[in-house]
Design a protein around this motif. Structure first.
Motif, PDB file in Angstrom:
ATOM      1  N   PRO A  71      94.719  30.298 119.115  1.00 16.53           N
ATOM      2  CA  PRO A  71      93.368  29.671 118.814  1.00 16.53           C
ATOM      3  C   PRO A  71      92.157  30.361 118.631  1.00 16.53           C
ATOM      4  O   PRO A  71      92.057  31.314 119.400  1.00 16.53           O
ATOM      5  CB  PRO A  71      93.232  28.340 119.924  1.00 16.53           C
ATOM      6  N   GLU A  72      91.711  30.511 117.582  1.00 22.07           N
ATOM      7  CA  GLU A  72      90.289  31.108 117.326  1.00 22.07           C
ATOM      8  C   GLU A  72      89.100  30.288 116.659  1.00 22.07           C
ATOM      9  O   GLU A  72      89.366  29.884 115.601  1.00 22.07           O
ATOM     10  CB  GLU A  72      90.651  32.384 116.340  1.00 22.07           C
ATOM     11  N   GLY A  73      88.381  29.764 117.589  1.00 23.18           N
ATOM     12  CA  GLY A  73      87.148  28.860 117.239  1.00 23.18           C
ATOM     13  C   GLY A  73      88.009  27.774 116.654  1.00 23.18           C
ATOM     14  O   GLY A  73      88.934  27.114 117.339  1.00 23.18           O
ATOM     15  N   SER A  74      87.270  27.306 115.414  1.00 23.85           N
ATOM     16  CA  SER A  74      88.009  25.922 114.723  1.00 23.85           C
ATOM     17  C   SER A  74      89.480  26.236 114.256  1.00 23.85           C
ATOM     18  O   SER A  74      89.893  25.468 113.676  1.00 23.85           O
ATOM     19  CB  SER A  74      87.232  25.417 113.837  1.00 23.85           C
ATOM     20  N   LEU A  75      89.812  27.445 114.349  1.00 21.96           N
ATOM     21  CA  LEU A  75      91.159  28.105 113.691  1.00 21.96           C
ATOM     22  C   LEU A  75      92.348  27.827 114.507  1.00 21.96           C
ATOM     23  O   LEU A  75      92.027  28.463 115.806  1.00 21.96           O
ATOM     24  CB  LEU A  75      90.782  29.301 112.745  1.00 21.96           C
ATOM     25  N   ASN A  76      93.432  27.718 114.343  1.00 19.89           N
ATOM     26  CA  ASN A  76      94.651  27.844 114.764  1.00 19.89           C
ATOM     27  C   ASN A  76      95.470  28.902 114.213  1.00 19.89           C
ATOM     28  O   ASN A  76      96.247  28.464 113.297  1.00 19.89           O
ATOM     29  CB  ASN A  76      95.568  26.485 115.071  1.00 19.89           C
ATOM     30  N   CYS A  77      95.404  29.965 114.533  1.00 17.33           N
ATOM     31  CA  CYS A  77      95.939  31.199 113.900  1.00 17.33           C
ATOM     32  C   CYS A  77      97.621  31.128 114.054  1.00 17.33           C
ATOM     33  O   CYS A  77      97.986  31.041 115.111  1.00 17.33           O
ATOM     34  CB  CYS A  77      95.260  32.604 114.167  1.00 17.33           C
ATOM     35  N   VAL A  78      98.070  31.648 113.121  1.00 23.92           N
ATOM     36  CA  VAL A  78      99.466  31.394 112.965  1.00 23.92           C
ATOM     37  C   VAL A  78     100.193  32.778 112.455  1.00 23.92           C
ATOM     38  O   VAL A  78      99.570  33.499 111.757  1.00 23.92           O
ATOM     39  CB  VAL A  78     100.168  30.401 112.031  1.00 23.92           C
ATOM     40  N   PHE A  79     101.106  33.301 113.359  1.00 16.42           N
ATOM     41  CA  PHE A  79     101.896  34.674 113.039  1.00 16.42           C
ATOM     42  C   PHE A  79     103.295  34.585 112.960  1.00 16.42           C
ATOM     43  O   PHE A  79     103.782  33.857 113.777  1.00 16.42           O
ATOM     44  CB  PHE A  79     101.368  35.575 114.114  1.00 16.42           C
ATOM     45  N   VAL A  80     103.777  35.341 112.080  1.00 16.92           N
ATOM     46  CA  VAL A  80     105.140  35.021 111.735  1.00 16.92           C
ATOM     47  C   VAL A  80     105.579  36.743 111.678  1.00 16.92           C
ATOM     48  O   VAL A  80     105.185  37.498 111.003  1.00 16.92           O
ATOM     49  CB  VAL A  80     105.593  34.596 110.392  1.00 16.92           C
ATOM     50  N   ASP A  81     106.499  36.992 112.950  1.00 16.87           N
ATOM     51  CA  ASP A  81     106.899  38.133 113.168  1.00 16.87           C
ATOM     52  C   ASP A  81     105.978  39.297 113.140  1.00 16.87           C
ATOM     53  O   ASP A  81     105.937  40.377 112.697  1.00 16.87           O
ATOM     54  CB  ASP A  81     107.969  38.492 112.130  1.00 16.87           C
ATOM     55  N   GLY A  82     104.799  38.838 113.651  1.00 16.49           N
ATOM     56  CA  GLY A  82     103.469  39.821 113.884  1.00 16.49           C
ATOM     57  C   GLY A  82     102.551  39.856 112.586  1.00 16.49           C
ATOM     58  O   GLY A  82     101.571  40.378 112.823  1.00 16.49           O
ATOM     59  N   THR A  83     102.769  39.095 111.633  1.00 19.55           N
ATOM     60  CA  THR A  83     101.934  39.142 110.628  1.00 19.55           C
ATOM     61  C   THR A  83     101.364  37.816 110.444  1.00 19.55           C
ATOM     62  O   THR A  83     101.672  36.606 110.684  1.00 19.55           O
ATOM     63  CB  THR A  83     102.665  39.145 109.154  1.00 19.55           C
ATOM     64  N   GLU A  84      99.769  38.049 110.305  1.00 19.66           N
ATOM     65  CA  GLU A  84      99.034  36.633 110.208  1.00 19.66           C
ATOM     66  C   GLU A  84      99.188  36.056 108.913  1.00 19.66           C
ATOM     67  O   GLU A  84      99.129  36.600 107.793  1.00 19.66           O
ATOM     68  CB  GLU A  84      97.700  36.998 110.328  1.00 19.66           C
ATOM     69  N   VAL A  85      99.691  34.575 109.046  1.00 19.03           N
ATOM     70  CA  VAL A  85     100.124  33.935 107.969  1.00 19.03           C
ATOM     71  C   VAL A  85      99.128  32.318 107.936  1.00 19.03           C
ATOM     72  O   VAL A  85      99.596  31.518 107.259  1.00 19.03           O
ATOM     73  CB  VAL A  85     101.744  33.403 107.865  1.00 19.03           C
ATOM     74  N   THR A  86      98.188  32.432 108.641  1.00 18.83           N
ATOM     75  CA  THR A  86      97.289  31.257 108.861  1.00 18.83           C
ATOM     76  C   THR A  86      97.063  30.487 107.419  1.00 18.83           C
ATOM     77  O   THR A  86      97.319  29.348 107.192  1.00 18.83           O
ATOM     78  CB  THR A  86      96.020  31.386 109.541  1.00 18.83           C
ATOM     79  N   GLU A  87      96.493  31.403 106.505  1.00 21.55           N
ATOM     80  CA  GLU A  87      96.148  30.768 105.276  1.00 21.55           C
ATOM     81  C   GLU A  87      97.456  30.800 104.153  1.00 21.55           C
ATOM     82  O   GLU A  87      97.618  29.701 103.507  1.00 21.55           O
ATOM     83  CB  GLU A  87      95.160  31.970 104.461  1.00 21.55           C
ATOM     84  N   ALA A  88      98.194  31.788 104.213  1.00 31.92           N
ATOM     85  CA  ALA A  88      99.559  32.087 103.345  1.00 31.92           C
ATOM     86  C   ALA A  88     100.408  30.700 103.445  1.00 31.92           C
ATOM     87  O   ALA A  88     100.955  30.320 102.461  1.00 31.92           O
ATOM     88  CB  ALA A  88     100.255  33.091 103.543  1.00 31.92           C
ATOM     89  N   ILE A  89     100.556  30.148 104.774  1.00 29.93           N
ATOM     90  CA  ILE A  89     101.517  29.115 104.659  1.00 29.93           C
ATOM     91  C   ILE A  89     100.934  27.710 103.881  1.00 29.93           C
ATOM     92  O   ILE A  89     101.677  26.775 104.148  1.00 29.93           O
ATOM     93  CB  ILE A  89     102.027  28.767 106.190  1.00 29.93           C
ATOM     94  N   ARG A  90      99.718  27.727 103.834  1.00 30.29           N
ATOM     95  CA  ARG A  90      99.050  26.492 103.269  1.00 30.29           C
ATOM     96  C   ARG A  90      99.129  26.663 101.586  1.00 30.29           C
ATOM     97  O   ARG A  90      98.351  25.786 101.060  1.00 30.29           O
ATOM     98  CB  ARG A  90      97.512  26.427 103.643  1.00 30.29           C
TER      99      ARG A  90
END
Ligand code: CDP
Length: 225
Positions: A71-90
């Motif tokens: 969790p980062e502020g109002s964002l729930n950051c998502v990581f796949v195998d160490g790579t951030e995919v928070t935006e990419a998965i949308r």
């Protein structure tokens, strides 16, 4: 070891589950697990391989994938195998394929095992399609969150517009209807309201009103648990 208190929120696409669950979790000091983001992560990983969808490939990737949340502020950051995919998965590509990936029994088996493990670590809110029916059927606090399809399309459209994307509302609504149909008609763990879930139609409710209703229910159920 005593398990934590599990709040299960299920419902159709775009009902606002993740916004509500994140806020309620912050207010309660609970962890939040966005299970839709997990199915989206498997779908993203499959698209990254450049190979066409197959149930076998999806199942293998679901067993191998390492998903984590921060969790980062109002964002729930998502990581796949160490790579951030928070935006990419949308992305539209992921959204268009995710319900096929999520219908694969081997994918569900791998994700549900992980969700149960994370859920046992303490007090937690999970949102998804099968949390109250399959993942945590013993949860003492289940909510089925929905809204009219028009309102769900309007909310999703506003979210996309805020990100600077052009929105075709008719297409958005058709996509939501099609995804709900796939999620409700699949054989393994279809989306449906658990018998003991509280039904909440949020079409005419503000975010704060919905969060308030959930906090009230959680307080009542915690006293009983
Ligand atoms: O946020 P949105 O309503 O667009 O959907 P999501 O919660 O991100 O979930 C994306 C997709 O994952 C759903 O349409 C389902 O196909 C699948 N899903 C599922 O099968 N089981 C869950 N527990 C959560 C999501």
């Amino acid at each position: 070891m005593k398990n934590g208190f599990v709040i299960a929120i299920d419902g159709p696409a775009g009902a606002g589950k993740s916004t509500i669950a994140r806020k309620a979790a912050a207010a309660l000091g609970f962890a939040y697990i966005d299970t839709g983001a997990m199915y989206r992560s498997v779908t993203w990983k499959l698209l990254q391989t450049g190979q066409p969808f197959s149930p076998e490939l999806a199942g293998r990737l679901a067993r191998e994938i390492r998903i984590s949340f921060r969790p980062e502020g109002s964002l729930n950051c998502v990581f796949v195998d160490g790579t951030e995919v928070t935006e990419a998965i949308r992305s539209a590509a992921v959204t268009g394929l995710v319900s096929r990936v999520a219908a694969v029994p081997a994918v569900r088996e791998a994700m549900v095992a992980q969700q149960r493990r994370m859920g046992r670590e303490g007090d937690v809110i999970l949102d998804g399609r099968d949390i109250g029916t399959v993942v945590f059927p013993d949860s003492p606090c289940k909510i089925y969150l929905t809204a009219s399809v028009e309102e769900r399309a309007r909310r999703r459209g506003k979210e996309l517009e805020a990100k600077g994307q052009a929105v075709d509302y008719d297409k958005l609504q058709a996509d939501i209807v099609s995804r709900d149909k796939q999620d409700m008609e699949r054989e393994t763990s279809p989306l449906k309201q658990a018998e003991d879930a509280v039904y909440l139609d949020t079409s005419h409710m503000s975010i704060d009103e919905v969060v308030g209703a959930i906090l009230k229910l959680a307080a009542e159920r915690r006293l009983r648990a």
